[in-house]
Design an enzyme around this catalytic site. Structure first.
Site, short mmCIF file in Angstrom:
data_model
loop_
_atom_site.label_atom_id
_atom_site.label_comp_id
_atom_site.label_asym_id
_atom_site.label_seq_id
_atom_site.Cartn_x
_atom_site.Cartn_y
_atom_site.Cartn_z
N HIS A 171 -20.56 -9.27 -17.46
CA HIS A 171 -19.24 -8.81 -17.87
C HIS A 171 -18.74 -9.62 -19.06
O HIS A 171 -18.16 -9.06 -20.01
CB HIS A 171 -18.26 -8.92 -16.71
N GLU A 206 0.83 -1.21 0.00
CA GLU A 206 0.00 0.00 0.00
C GLU A 206 0.86 1.26 0.00
O GLU A 206 0.60 2.20 -0.76
CB GLU A 206 -0.92 -0.01 1.22
N HIS A 247 -4.48 -8.93 -17.02
CA HIS A 247 -5.81 -8.57 -17.49
C HIS A 247 -6.04 -7.06 -17.36
O HIS A 247 -6.49 -6.40 -18.31
CB HIS A 247 -6.86 -9.32 -16.65
#
Length: 317
Positions: free
Chosen positions: A217, A58, A283
């Protein structure tokens, strides 16, 4: 600054944006969004966080996003000072900066306050626009520098209004498909459809819960693939004299095909976390690149369409 320096500055901005987008995907796929707790910009009360995997992922993403903000400011200043005759490139630089700031603000809000899946998906959508804008800037700056140092001028086929509108529609639709895909990810609905290309062994499964989200989707992605193949065909068929247009059309088709196979890879690696993360990263990076190419193609067909109309108007006058 000369055109070559502007080109390399735009390349640097795109390079940083690439890793900012990549880092955002890693944060999402590893569930590290709260690796620094509900704190921003500090990480658990410190500038240098504890060395846990989640906090490092993060915090690293925050640092890269901050660097993306700095390079975005740099290209805005550079292109507004030294590319005053290129309104398009100046616009790309401003869009990059605006959406870097928007996605950073949304990222901070997502950390401090719990957000719905729909809002988290929108966060990815804004970061995608920032990435696409930086890609458009890099491609445009490359073309500017190439045109300045080349005496060869490519023969340009006229761009019809119908083809231009079709490209724009496909680009807008691709953004909608991306949003649905991000929603699938943030609702953990990827496993709603097992198997590929069929969903749970059926052509049309029972549309409930995560199955409905995943199937919508898939259907949207199939329609996008068909639309882009048609786009690539007409980019080549109608514009054989324009290497730029049919190259962009072909690039979009190849990226979309790879995107389809990477989607299948996600389905087949859901039970293998060590492979799933790579399939998911690929992806997202492919769809980001595809959207960037479509955005640039949208601008180029508009520009070339205007160039083909202006001489006609001049001859009529």
């Amino acid at each position: 600054m000369n055109t070559k320096q502007l080109k390399w500055l735009s390349y640097l901005t795109f390079f940083v944006m690439f890793f900012a987008t990549f880092g955002g995907t890693v944060v999402t796929k590893t569930d590290s969004g709260l690796g620094c707790g509900h704190e921003w910009p500090l990480c658990r009360g410190q500038f240098v966080p504890a060395h846990t995997i989640a906090s490092l992922i993060e915090y690293s993403h925050r640092l890269v996003s901050g660097l993306a903000g700095l390079t975005s400011v740099a290209v805005v200043v550079a292109f507004w000072l030294f590319a005053k005759n290129r309104k398009d490139l100046r616009t790309y630089s401003v869009l990059t900066l605006i959406f870097v700031l928007v996605q950073a603000l949304m990222g901070a809000m997502a950390v401090v306050y719990d957000q719905s899946s729909a809002v988290l998906a929108l966060h990815f959508g804004f970061s995608l626009i920032a990435f696409a804008s930086s890609l458009m800037l890099a491609l445009g700056a490359r073309k500017m520098d190439k045109d300045k140092h080349s005496t060869f001028r490519e023969e340009r086929s006229p761009v019809s209004l119908a083809f231009r509108n079709y490209v724009w529609i496909v680009t807008i639709y691709s953004y909608m498909v991306v949003y649905v895909g991000a929603y699938v990810s943030h609702t953990s609905s990827a496993g709603g459809c097992s198997g590929w290309p069929l969903c749970n062994g059926k052509l049309v499964p029972e549309l409930t819960g995560s199955v409905a989200i995943a199937f919508v989707h898939r259907l949207a992605a199939l329609l996008l693939f068909i639309a882009i193949i048609v786009l690539a065909y007409f980019a080549y068929k109608l514009h054989k004299g324009s290497r730029e247009l049919w190259s962009l059309g072909t690039s979009a088709a190849v990226l979309c095909l790879l995107q389809v196979f990477s989607g299948a890879g996600i389905v087949f690696t859901l039970s293998k976390p060590e492979l799933y993360i790579f399939a998911a990263l690929l992806h997202n990076l492919l769809i980001s690149s595809l959207f960037g190419v479509l955005c640039y193609l949208s601008v180029r067909v508009w520009q070339l369409g205007r160039e083909s109309v202006e001489p006609l108007e001049a001859s009529i006058k």
